[in-house]
Design an enzyme around this catalytic site. Structure first.
Site, mmCIF file in Angstrom:
data_model
loop_
_atom_site.group_PDB
_atom_site.id
_atom_site.type_symbol
_atom_site.label_atom_id
_atom_site.label_comp_id
_atom_site.label_asym_id
_atom_site.label_seq_id
_atom_site.Cartn_x
_atom_site.Cartn_y
_atom_site.Cartn_z
ATOM 1 N N THR A 137 0.820 -1.213 0.000
ATOM 2 C CA THR A 137 0.000 0.000 0.000
ATOM 3 C C THR A 137 0.857 1.267 0.000
ATOM 4 O O THR A 137 2.003 1.239 0.471
ATOM 5 C CB THR A 137 -0.884 -0.015 1.269
ATOM 6 O OG1 THR A 137 -1.481 1.254 1.457
ATOM 7 C CG2 THR A 137 -0.081 -0.313 2.539
ATOM 8 N N ASP A 138 0.267 2.367 -0.453
ATOM 9 C CA ASP A 138 0.981 3.648 -0.380
ATOM 10 C C ASP A 138 1.077 4.147 1.064
ATOM 11 O O ASP A 138 1.852 5.055 1.356
ATOM 12 C CB ASP A 138 0.305 4.710 -1.271
ATOM 13 C CG ASP A 138 -1.155 4.980 -0.924
ATOM 14 O OD1 ASP A 138 -1.703 4.310 -0.026
ATOM 15 O OD2 ASP A 138 -1.755 5.875 -1.560
ATOM 16 N N GLU A 139 0.280 3.551 1.972
ATOM 17 C CA GLU A 139 0.270 4.045 3.363
ATOM 18 C C GLU A 139 1.606 3.820 4.073
ATOM 19 O O GLU A 139 1.867 4.441 5.098
ATOM 20 C CB GLU A 139 -0.869 3.386 4.154
ATOM 21 C CG GLU A 139 -2.219 3.709 3.563
ATOM 22 C CD GLU A 139 -3.389 3.539 4.512
ATOM 23 O OE1 GLU A 139 -3.165 3.283 5.704
ATOM 24 O OE2 GLU A 139 -4.525 3.645 4.035
ATOM 25 N N TYR A 162 -1.868 -0.656 11.048
ATOM 26 C CA TYR A 162 -2.012 -1.304 9.732
ATOM 27 C C TYR A 162 -0.815 -0.998 8.847
ATOM 28 O O TYR A 162 -0.162 -1.910 8.324
ATOM 29 C CB TYR A 162 -3.310 -0.848 9.048
ATOM 30 C CG TYR A 162 -3.329 -1.135 7.559
ATOM 31 C CD1 TYR A 162 -3.412 -2.443 7.086
ATOM 32 C CD2 TYR A 162 -3.230 -0.106 6.611
ATOM 33 C CE1 TYR A 162 -3.407 -2.719 5.714
ATOM 34 C CE2 TYR A 162 -3.233 -0.368 5.252
ATOM 35 C CZ TYR A 162 -3.321 -1.671 4.807
ATOM 36 O OH TYR A 162 -3.298 -1.944 3.457
ATOM 37 N N LYS A 166 2.172 -3.439 7.329
ATOM 38 C CA LYS A 166 2.448 -3.608 5.894
ATOM 39 C C LYS A 166 3.894 -3.225 5.585
ATOM 40 O O LYS A 166 4.562 -3.878 4.778
ATOM 41 C CB LYS A 166 1.489 -2.757 5.053
ATOM 42 C CG LYS A 166 0.043 -3.193 5.067
ATOM 43 C CD LYS A 166 -0.202 -4.579 4.486
ATOM 44 C CE LYS A 166 0.010 -4.651 2.997
ATOM 45 N NZ LYS A 166 -0.387 -5.989 2.453
HETATM 46 P P1 NAD Z 1 -9.742 -7.401 2.179
HETATM 47 O O1 NAD Z 1 -9.750 -7.116 3.629
HETATM 48 O O2 NAD Z 1 -10.964 -7.102 1.378
HETATM 49 O O3 NAD Z 1 -9.407 -8.944 1.938
HETATM 50 C C1 NAD Z 1 -8.408 -9.623 2.650
HETATM 51 C C2 NAD Z 1 -8.552 -11.113 2.386
HETATM 52 O O4 NAD Z 1 -7.493 -11.785 3.088
HETATM 53 C C3 NAD Z 1 -9.879 -11.696 2.916
HETATM 54 O O5 NAD Z 1 -10.445 -12.562 1.949
HETATM 55 C C4 NAD Z 1 -9.457 -12.480 4.152
HETATM 56 O O6 NAD Z 1 -10.290 -13.597 4.433
HETATM 57 C C5 NAD Z 1 -8.038 -12.903 3.771
HETATM 58 N N1 NAD Z 1 -7.211 -13.167 4.955
HETATM 59 C C6 NAD Z 1 -7.050 -12.372 6.042
HETATM 60 N N2 NAD Z 1 -6.235 -12.970 6.950
HETATM 61 C C7 NAD Z 1 -5.855 -14.154 6.390
HETATM 62 C C8 NAD Z 1 -5.013 -15.198 6.823
HETATM 63 N N3 NAD Z 1 -4.382 -15.154 8.011
HETATM 64 N N4 NAD Z 1 -4.830 -16.272 6.019
HETATM 65 C C9 NAD Z 1 -5.466 -16.325 4.809
HETATM 66 N N5 NAD Z 1 -6.289 -15.365 4.357
HETATM 67 C C10 NAD Z 1 -6.484 -14.288 5.130
HETATM 68 O O7 NAD Z 1 -8.477 -6.636 1.609
HETATM 69 P P2 NAD Z 1 -8.274 -5.901 0.205
HETATM 70 O O8 NAD Z 1 -8.799 -4.525 0.304
HETATM 71 O O9 NAD Z 1 -8.722 -6.803 -0.889
HETATM 72 O O10 NAD Z 1 -6.669 -5.780 0.179
HETATM 73 C C11 NAD Z 1 -5.870 -6.824 -0.371
HETATM 74 C C12 NAD Z 1 -4.410 -6.434 -0.275
HETATM 75 O O11 NAD Z 1 -4.178 -5.211 -0.964
HETATM 76 C C13 NAD Z 1 -3.929 -6.203 1.158
HETATM 77 O O12 NAD Z 1 -2.631 -6.718 1.276
HETATM 78 C C14 NAD Z 1 -3.928 -4.680 1.303
HETATM 79 O O13 NAD Z 1 -2.962 -4.272 2.246
HETATM 80 C C15 NAD Z 1 -3.553 -4.257 -0.104
HETATM 81 N N6 NAD Z 1 -4.027 -2.947 -0.539
HETATM 82 C C16 NAD Z 1 -5.344 -2.616 -0.425
HETATM 83 C C17 NAD Z 1 -5.783 -1.386 -0.918
HETATM 84 C C18 NAD Z 1 -7.239 -0.988 -0.843
HETATM 85 O O14 NAD Z 1 -7.567 0.145 -1.192
HETATM 86 N N7 NAD Z 1 -8.143 -1.860 -0.445
HETATM 87 C C19 NAD Z 1 -4.871 -0.504 -1.509
HETATM 88 C C20 NAD Z 1 -3.516 -0.885 -1.581
HETATM 89 C C21 NAD Z 1 -3.119 -2.115 -1.116
HETATM 90 O O1 DAU Z 2 -4.151 3.942 0.504
HETATM 91 C C1 DAU Z 2 -4.341 2.554 0.413
HETATM 92 C C2 DAU Z 2 -5.182 2.082 1.573
HETATM 93 O O2 DAU Z 2 -6.513 2.549 1.319
HETATM 94 C C3 DAU Z 2 -5.175 0.578 1.757
HETATM 95 O O3 DAU Z 2 -3.881 0.159 2.093
HETATM 96 C C4 DAU Z 2 -6.150 0.153 2.851
HETATM 97 O O4 DAU Z 2 -6.207 -1.271 2.936
HETATM 98 C C5 DAU Z 2 -7.523 0.679 2.497
HETATM 99 O O5 DAU Z 2 -8.452 0.372 3.524
HETATM 100 C C6 DAU Z 2 -7.473 2.192 2.272
HETATM 101 O O6 DAU Z 2 -7.184 2.880 3.541
HETATM 102 P P1 DAU Z 2 -7.920 4.247 3.942
HETATM 103 O O7 DAU Z 2 -7.853 4.398 5.398
HETATM 104 O O8 DAU Z 2 -7.450 5.364 3.088
HETATM 105 O O9 DAU Z 2 -9.418 3.867 3.447
HETATM 106 P P2 DAU Z 2 -10.854 4.096 4.111
HETATM 107 O O10 DAU Z 2 -11.856 3.726 3.077
HETATM 108 O O11 DAU Z 2 -10.970 3.457 5.456
HETATM 109 O O12 DAU Z 2 -10.908 5.676 4.318
HETATM 110 C C7 DAU Z 2 -10.731 6.578 3.236
HETATM 111 C C8 DAU Z 2 -10.770 7.997 3.789
HETATM 112 O O13 DAU Z 2 -12.101 8.272 4.247
HETATM 113 C C9 DAU Z 2 -9.877 8.207 4.993
HETATM 114 O O14 DAU Z 2 -9.372 9.540 4.957
HETATM 115 C C10 DAU Z 2 -10.821 8.075 6.188
HETATM 116 C C11 DAU Z 2 -12.141 8.595 5.647
HETATM 117 N N1 DAU Z 2 -13.366 7.968 6.192
HETATM 118 C C12 DAU Z 2 -13.457 6.610 6.174
HETATM 119 C C13 DAU Z 2 -14.595 5.983 6.652
HETATM 120 C C14 DAU Z 2 -14.701 4.473 6.629
HETATM 121 C C15 DAU Z 2 -14.399 8.766 6.668
HETATM 122 O O15 DAU Z 2 -14.327 10.002 6.676
HETATM 123 N N2 DAU Z 2 -15.531 8.138 7.124
HETATM 124 C C16 DAU Z 2 -15.663 6.773 7.157
HETATM 125 O O16 DAU Z 2 -16.715 6.266 7.616
#
Ligand code: NAD
Ligand code: DAU
Length: 359
Positions: A137-139, A162, A166
């Site tokens: 992630t960019d975080e 988190y 990562k």
């Molecule tokens: P998600 O939470 O929707 O899905 C995670 C999946 O991992 C689920 O299916 C869960 O059952 C599985 N999992 C969790 N713990 C496990 C374990 N111990 N063993 C096996 N499976 C397990 O997550 P996502 O949003 O699809 O993110 C996927 C990846 O991408 C993550 O590594 C996250 O850090 C990264 N990422 C997410 C975003 C985003 O915006 N969602 C952005 C950048 C990177």
């Molecule tokens: O940047 C990549 C990341 O983006 C991933 O690594 C994470 O897995 C993914 O969850 C996401 O993280 P964020 O914290 O940016 O996403 P989230 O959707 O939780 O929140 C987006 C923005 O919105 C953040 O500034 C917090 C704000 N927010 C979020 C929720 C859920 C609100 O204001 N209200 C809300 O209810």
């Protein structure tokens, strides 16, 4: 160009992982390999996101229910399927949950990644024709001021449990390359949106709350900025790296699409109201400014020029188109939504909502 045959996808029942599997099986006709989806089906994993793939694609798709921290199980999978590629999505992914309970983040994101790396190192003694791709992630880069963007050389500065977990996993992946010569690639992506996203994250949460007439909780002053990329564009980038990415290198992926949360919310209100026949002005009245997320990163922006320049990846889906597709998907897939919200998710949201709303 790598020849990918037996791909272990971890976390393939989650948001990005399931979209990746759909893309390969349904959108990449030249893909003839096999996908082994290893997922623990935590609250965020949902087999309904992958319904009937085994029936449709036969032995090209296999599901294995298990934990990436279980070394014996993971070793057995490498052996059983002759795994040559790992695409490691599995993680605890929600920042708010990491603040309430960091332990599972350390277990899955750090220890789970370590376990997979050890299994790969053990199975791939020769190191030819194999690849471990780590999704990150960019975080990990921390928070930006008003200008600038994260590049691949930006120093790591994680600020939530988190992002710290990562960052640890990224360092382990790189260390396994430098120390043991494990063939790895790594990608750091910005905020994804699209179908099958768990409705605890901003965009699906807001879509559903708008439709259901619930409060729209905005953290802090709503001026935090995120860069949004459509999930399919992220997954196409991963697919590109798997084929042509340079071993030992990392690539940033992003949407070059920065939005203040509050501005994005107003756009969503207009879009959802129009599609669901609601009065947008009435919906705006449900916006509720709530207590800020502790350690809330102010701004993310990604410089993804490297993957564009070196690997020729480009985004295909504009934000307007992607948001419209996403809203349509959530409006049409009510049984998926009801299913995912019926269990542990509902209890967590209810338990923590009051606390998150005290401003
Ligand atoms: P998600 O939470 O929707 O899905 C995670 C999946 O991992 C689920 O299916 C869960 O059952 C599985 N999992 C969790 N713990 C496990 C374990 N111990 N063993 C096996 N499976 C397990 O997550 P996502 O949003 O699809 O993110 C996927 C990846 O991408 C993550 O590594 C996250 O850090 C990264 N990422 C997410 C975003 C985003 O915006 N969602 C952005 C950048 C990177
Ligand atoms: O940047 C990549 C990341 O983006 C991933 O690594 C994470 O897995 C993914 O969850 C996401 O993280 P964020 O914290 O940016 O996403 P989230 O959707 O939780 O929140 C987006 C923005 O919105 C953040 O500034 C917090 C704000 N927010 C979020 C929720 C859920 C609100 O204001 N209200 C809300 O209810």
């Amino acid at each position: 160009m790598r020849n990918l045959k037996n791909i272990l996808v971890t976390g393939g029942a989650g948001f990005i992982g399931c979209n990746f599997i759909h893309l390969l099986l349904e959108g990449e006709p030249e893909f003839t390999g096999r996908i082994i989806n290893l997922d623990a089906l935590t609250y965020a994993g949902n087999s309904a996101s992958l319904t009937d793939l085994a029936g449709q694609f036969g032995t090209q798709y296999c599901f294995e229910h298990g934990d990436i921290c279980d070394r014996g199980f993971v070793d057995a999978l490498f052996k059983k399927y002759g795994i040559d590629t790992v695409v490691h999505f599995a993680a605890e992914s929600h920042v708010d949950r990491s603040i309430y309970g960091p332990e599972t983040f350390i277990k899955t994101n750090v220890m789970g990644t370590f376990t997979l790396l050890e299994a790969a190192r053990n199975a791939w003694k020769e190191g030819d024709g194999v690849l471990f791709h780590h999704i990150s992630t960019d975080e990990v880069y921390g928070s930006l001021g008003e200008t600038g963007a994260f590049s691949e050389t930006t120093p790591y500065d994680p600020r939530s449990p988190y992002s710290a977990s990562k960052a640890s996993s990224d360092h382990l992946v790189m260390a396994y390359h430098h120390t043991y010569g494990l063939p790895i690639t790594l990608s750091n992506c910005s905020n994804n949106y699209g179908p099958y996203q768990f409705p605890e994250k901003l965009i699906p949460l807001m879509i559903l709350n708008i439709v259901e007439g619930k409060p729209l909780p905005v953290y802090g002053d709503g001026k935090n900025i995120r860069d949004w990329v459509y999930v399919e564009d992220h997954n196409r980038a991963v697919w590109t790296i798997l084929h042509t990415g340079v071993t030992g290198e990392k690539y940033n992926i992003g949407g070059e699409n920065e939005w203040e949360n509050i501005r994005l919310l107003h756009t969503l209100i207009d879009l959802v109201s129009q599609k669901a026949g609601l009065d947008p002005e009435k919906v705006r009245g449900t916006i509720t400014f709530v207590k800020d997320r502790p350690g809330h990163d102010r701004r993310y922006a990604i410089d993804c020029s490297r993957i564009k320049r070196e690997l020729g990846w480009t985004r295909k889906v504009g934000f307007e188109e992607g948001l419209a597709k996403t809203v349509d998907w959530y409006l049409a897939n009510t049984s998926w939504v009801d299913g995912i919200r019926s269990g542990e998710y509902q209890r967590w949201v209810e338990k923590t909502y009051g606390e998150r709303c005290r401003y």
